[in-house]
Design an enzyme around this catalytic site. Structure first.
Site, PDB file in Angstrom:
ATOM      1  N   ALA A 158       0.863  -1.183   0.000  1.00  0.00           N
ATOM      2  CA  ALA A 158       0.000   0.000   0.000  1.00  0.00           C
ATOM      3  C   ALA A 158       0.898   1.231   0.000  1.00  0.00           C
ATOM      4  O   ALA A 158       2.053   1.177   0.433  1.00  0.00           O
ATOM      5  CB  ALA A 158      -0.900  -0.018   1.217  1.00  0.00           C
ATOM      6  N   GLY A 183       0.614  -5.149   1.026  1.00  0.00           N
ATOM      7  CA  GLY A 183      -0.633  -5.261   0.273  1.00  0.00           C
ATOM      8  C   GLY A 183      -0.433  -5.904  -1.088  1.00  0.00           C
ATOM      9  O   GLY A 183      -1.369  -6.488  -1.645  1.00  0.00           O
ATOM     10  N   GLU A 219      -0.523  -9.524  -0.429  1.00  0.00           N
ATOM     11  CA  GLU A 219      -1.909  -9.851  -0.055  1.00  0.00           C
ATOM     12  C   GLU A 219      -2.827  -9.836  -1.283  1.00  0.00           C
ATOM     13  O   GLU A 219      -3.726 -10.671  -1.409  1.00  0.00           O
ATOM     14  CB  GLU A 219      -2.389  -8.857   1.002  1.00  0.00           C
ATOM     15  CG  GLU A 219      -1.638  -9.037   2.333  1.00  0.00           C
ATOM     16  CD  GLU A 219      -1.844  -7.884   3.307  1.00  0.00           C
ATOM     17  OE1 GLU A 219      -1.651  -6.715   2.903  1.00  0.00           O
ATOM     18  OE2 GLU A 219      -2.215  -8.141   4.458  1.00  0.00           O
ATOM     19  N   GLU A 255       5.285  -4.996   6.936  1.00  0.00           N
ATOM     20  CA  GLU A 255       4.562  -3.922   7.624  1.00  0.00           C
ATOM     21  C   GLU A 255       5.133  -3.640   9.006  1.00  0.00           C
ATOM     22  O   GLU A 255       5.059  -2.517   9.502  1.00  0.00           O
ATOM     23  CB  GLU A 255       3.072  -4.274   7.752  1.00  0.00           C
ATOM     24  CG  GLU A 255       2.290  -4.225   6.446  1.00  0.00           C
ATOM     25  CD  GLU A 255       2.263  -5.533   5.679  1.00  0.00           C
ATOM     26  OE1 GLU A 255       3.167  -6.386   5.897  1.00  0.00           O
ATOM     27  OE2 GLU A 255       1.349  -5.706   4.845  1.00  0.00           O
TER      28      GLU A 255
HETATM   29  N1  DAK Z   1       4.570   3.162  -0.952  1.00  0.00           N
HETATM   30  C1  DAK Z   1       4.964   4.312  -1.553  1.00  0.00           C
HETATM   31  N2  DAK Z   1       6.077   4.425  -2.303  1.00  0.00           N
HETATM   32  C2  DAK Z   1       6.851   3.346  -2.438  1.00  0.00           C
HETATM   33  C3  DAK Z   1       6.523   2.116  -1.830  1.00  0.00           C
HETATM   34  C4  DAK Z   1       5.314   2.043  -1.056  1.00  0.00           C
HETATM   35  N3  DAK Z   1       4.870   0.901  -0.496  1.00  0.00           N
HETATM   36  N4  DAK Z   1       7.473   1.216  -2.138  1.00  0.00           N
HETATM   37  C5  DAK Z   1       8.357   1.855  -2.922  1.00  0.00           C
HETATM   38  N5  DAK Z   1       7.995   3.129  -3.102  1.00  0.00           N
HETATM   39  C6  DAK Z   1       8.671   4.176  -3.852  1.00  0.00           C
HETATM   40  C7  DAK Z   1       9.867   4.727  -3.078  1.00  0.00           C
HETATM   41  O1  DAK Z   1       9.428   5.690  -2.146  1.00  0.00           O
HETATM   42  C8  DAK Z   1      10.682   5.307  -4.200  1.00  0.00           C
HETATM   43  O2  DAK Z   1      10.107   6.540  -4.594  1.00  0.00           O
HETATM   44  P1  DAK Z   1      11.023   7.853  -4.819  1.00  0.00           P
HETATM   45  O3  DAK Z   1      11.815   8.035  -3.570  1.00  0.00           O
HETATM   46  O4  DAK Z   1      11.873   7.466  -6.020  1.00  0.00           O
HETATM   47  O5  DAK Z   1      10.021   8.910  -5.122  1.00  0.00           O
HETATM   48  C9  DAK Z   1      10.451   4.323  -5.327  1.00  0.00           C
HETATM   49  O6  DAK Z   1       9.237   3.633  -5.032  1.00  0.00           O
HETATM   50  C10 DAK Z   1      11.568   3.298  -5.449  1.00  0.00           C
HETATM   51  O7  DAK Z   1      11.738   2.707  -4.182  1.00  0.00           O
HETATM   52  P2  DAK Z   1      13.211   2.529  -3.522  1.00  0.00           P
HETATM   53  O8  DAK Z   1      14.089   3.663  -3.880  1.00  0.00           O
HETATM   54  O9  DAK Z   1      12.987   2.235  -2.092  1.00  0.00           O
HETATM   55  O10 DAK Z   1      13.722   1.220  -4.307  1.00  0.00           O
HETATM   56  P3  DAK Z   1      14.685   0.060  -3.786  1.00  0.00           P
HETATM   57  O11 DAK Z   1      14.958  -0.769  -4.976  1.00  0.00           O
HETATM   58  O12 DAK Z   1      15.839   0.616  -3.003  1.00  0.00           O
HETATM   59  O13 DAK Z   1      13.792  -0.785  -2.735  1.00  0.00           O
HETATM   60  C11 DAK Z   1      11.782  -1.937  -1.955  1.00  0.00           C
HETATM   61  C12 DAK Z   1      12.677  -1.484  -3.169  1.00  0.00           C
HETATM   62  C13 DAK Z   1      10.490  -2.499  -2.515  1.00  0.00           C
HETATM   63  C14 DAK Z   1      12.528  -3.010  -1.162  1.00  0.00           C
HETATM   64  C15 DAK Z   1      11.544  -0.687  -1.027  1.00  0.00           C
HETATM   65  O14 DAK Z   1      11.032   0.367  -1.841  1.00  0.00           O
HETATM   66  C16 DAK Z   1      10.552  -0.981   0.067  1.00  0.00           C
HETATM   67  O15 DAK Z   1      10.915  -1.559   1.097  1.00  0.00           O
HETATM   68  N6  DAK Z   1       9.292  -0.512  -0.111  1.00  0.00           N
HETATM   69  C17 DAK Z   1       8.284  -0.550   0.940  1.00  0.00           C
HETATM   70  C18 DAK Z   1       7.763  -1.952   1.104  1.00  0.00           C
HETATM   71  C19 DAK Z   1       6.729  -2.004   2.226  1.00  0.00           C
HETATM   72  O16 DAK Z   1       7.017  -1.699   3.376  1.00  0.00           O
HETATM   73  N7  DAK Z   1       5.508  -2.449   1.886  1.00  0.00           N
HETATM   74  C20 DAK Z   1       4.426  -2.553   2.845  1.00  0.00           C
HETATM   75  C21 DAK Z   1       3.616  -1.271   2.845  1.00  0.00           C
HETATM   76  S1  DAK Z   1       2.278  -1.333   4.037  1.00  0.00           S
HETATM   77  C22 DAK Z   1      -5.425  -2.626   4.324  1.00  0.00           C
HETATM   78  C23 DAK Z   1      -5.062  -2.892   3.043  1.00  0.00           C
HETATM   79  C24 DAK Z   1      -3.702  -2.915   2.686  1.00  0.00           C
HETATM   80  C25 DAK Z   1      -2.735  -2.667   3.630  1.00  0.00           C
HETATM   81  C26 DAK Z   1      -3.111  -2.399   4.911  1.00  0.00           C
HETATM   82  C27 DAK Z   1      -4.467  -2.355   5.271  1.00  0.00           C
HETATM   83  N8  DAK Z   1      -6.802  -2.598   4.723  1.00  0.00           N
HETATM   84  C28 DAK Z   1      -7.857  -3.031   3.791  1.00  0.00           C
HETATM   85  C29 DAK Z   1      -7.181  -2.346   6.059  1.00  0.00           C
HETATM   86  C30 DAK Z   1      -1.336  -2.706   3.213  1.00  0.00           C
HETATM   87  C31 DAK Z   1      -0.293  -2.175   3.875  1.00  0.00           C
HETATM   88  C32 DAK Z   1       1.031  -2.181   3.245  1.00  0.00           C
HETATM   89  O17 DAK Z   1       1.242  -2.739   2.178  1.00  0.00           O
END
Ligand code: DAK
Length: 258
Positions: free
Chosen positions: A65, A109, A112, A132
């Site tokens: 997300a 997400g 998921e 998360e």
């Molecule tokens: N959100 C926003 N931007 C993201 C992102 C994300 N999840 N993942 C990556 N990006 C963006 C980065 O901010 C960056 O943008 P700029 O800085 O260039 O503007 C760009 O994508 C490239 O990312 P990186 O520079 O970080 O690239 P790397 O190759 O170094 O790393 C990575 C790739 C995928 C390992 C890293 O970006 C990463 O760890 N991303 C976050 C992964 C994460 O934590 N995902 C979980 C998010 S929480 C619900 C429904 C859904 C959910 C919850 C509730 N309900 C129905 C109640 C879901 C929650 C989640 O998914």
């Protein structure tokens, strides 16, 4: 509805829906979930669609997300607004099969979303994770529930508690994905699987989907009873007569979804 965050193509009875927010690694935001829900609803209603393939790019399916969108939300915002809930529920309402073709990151997400599809074909560069915990939250659409049923408690705890990623090979070993293919062949394989499904009777296909999904919602005895009754019901269809006659006459069946 004109789409900005997804690309939809329909060819040979298969709808391919490609997540398309490359600047944010296909991070899932409200707009994307709404467009996805709309596209899936349209695919369900379209007689020219018999199977759906959901995919991202070769480097990322979806990195979760959108953290930028969520970071300033309050409890009241997410609770009263029921963040993403309506649109994610729309995915589960689709009765036609959905194959997730996952290359690269499928995190949070994203993982998921892939698990909400009917099965996952992974490219050999796929990485699955529920990170998360690193953001100070828990998974919100199945990362603690569906993942546990796919891979068991130990791996689900490991992934949710440490936030580590699982590669494609481990994901196949653990039962999260049905097969792993070279990433360059991912779409070819997914479309071939979709084409195979598209040749079957839609009545039987939808019955199979309902029956397998039922196994997640009920006891074994109830599930077996459900399966038996669905099996019985198939004998009310023309396609059962056609399928069995075709076998006996040594020819290909011509299903009519009747
Ligand atoms: N959100 C926003 N931007 C993201 C992102 C994300 N999840 N993942 C990556 N990006 C963006 C980065 O901010 C960056 O943008 P700029 O800085 O260039 O503007 C760009 O994508 C490239 O990312 P990186 O520079 O970080 O690239 P790397 O190759 O170094 O790393 C990575 C790739 C995928 C390992 C890293 O970006 C990463 O760890 N991303 C976050 C992964 C994460 O934590 N995902 C979980 C998010 S929480 C619900 C429904 C859904 C959910 C919850 C509730 N309900 C129905 C109640 C879901 C929650 C989640 O998914």
């Amino acid at each position: 509805m004109a789409y900005e965050t997804i690309i939809v193509e329909i060819e040979d009875y298969v709808a391919t829906i490609r997540l398309n927010r490359p600047d944010a690694m296909n991070a899932l935001n409200d707009q994307l979930f709404k467009e996805l829900a709309d596209a899936l609803g349209a695919a369900q209603a379209n007689e020219k669609v018999r199977c759906i393939v959901l995919t991202g790019s070769e480097k990322f399916f979806a990195a979760g997300a959108d953290i930028k969108m969520m970071s300033d939300l309050s409890f009241v915002d997410v609770f009263a607004g029921d963040l993403f809930t309506q649109d994610t529920a729309a995915i589960l309402r689709v009765r036609k099969p959905i194959i997730a073709a996952v290359a690269g990151y499928a995190l949070g997400g994203g993982c998921e979303l892939a698990m909400m599809c009917d099965f996952i074909i992974a490219g050999d560069n796929a990485k699955f994770g529920q990170p998360e915990i690193n953001l100070g939250v828990v998974a919100g659409i199945g990362g603690t529930q569906r993942l546990t049923r796919f891979v068991g408690k130990s791996k689900a705890m490991d992934m949710n508690l440490t936030g580590r990623f699982m590669d494609a090979e481990e994901a196949e070993r653990a039962g999260l994905v049905s097969r792993v293919v070279p990433v360059k062949k991912l779409m070819e394989e997914a479309l071939a699987a979709a084409a195979k499904i598209s040749e079957k009777s839609m009545i039987t296909v939808m019955a199979v989907k309902e029956a397998v999904n039922r196994s997640y919602e009920t006891t074994l005895a109830e599930g077996l009873l459900f399966e038996r009754r669905v099996f019985n019901a198939m004998f009310a269809t023309d396609d059962q007569k056609e399928g069995m006659s075709a076998f006996l006459e040594k020819r290909e069946p011509q299903f009519r979804d009747k």
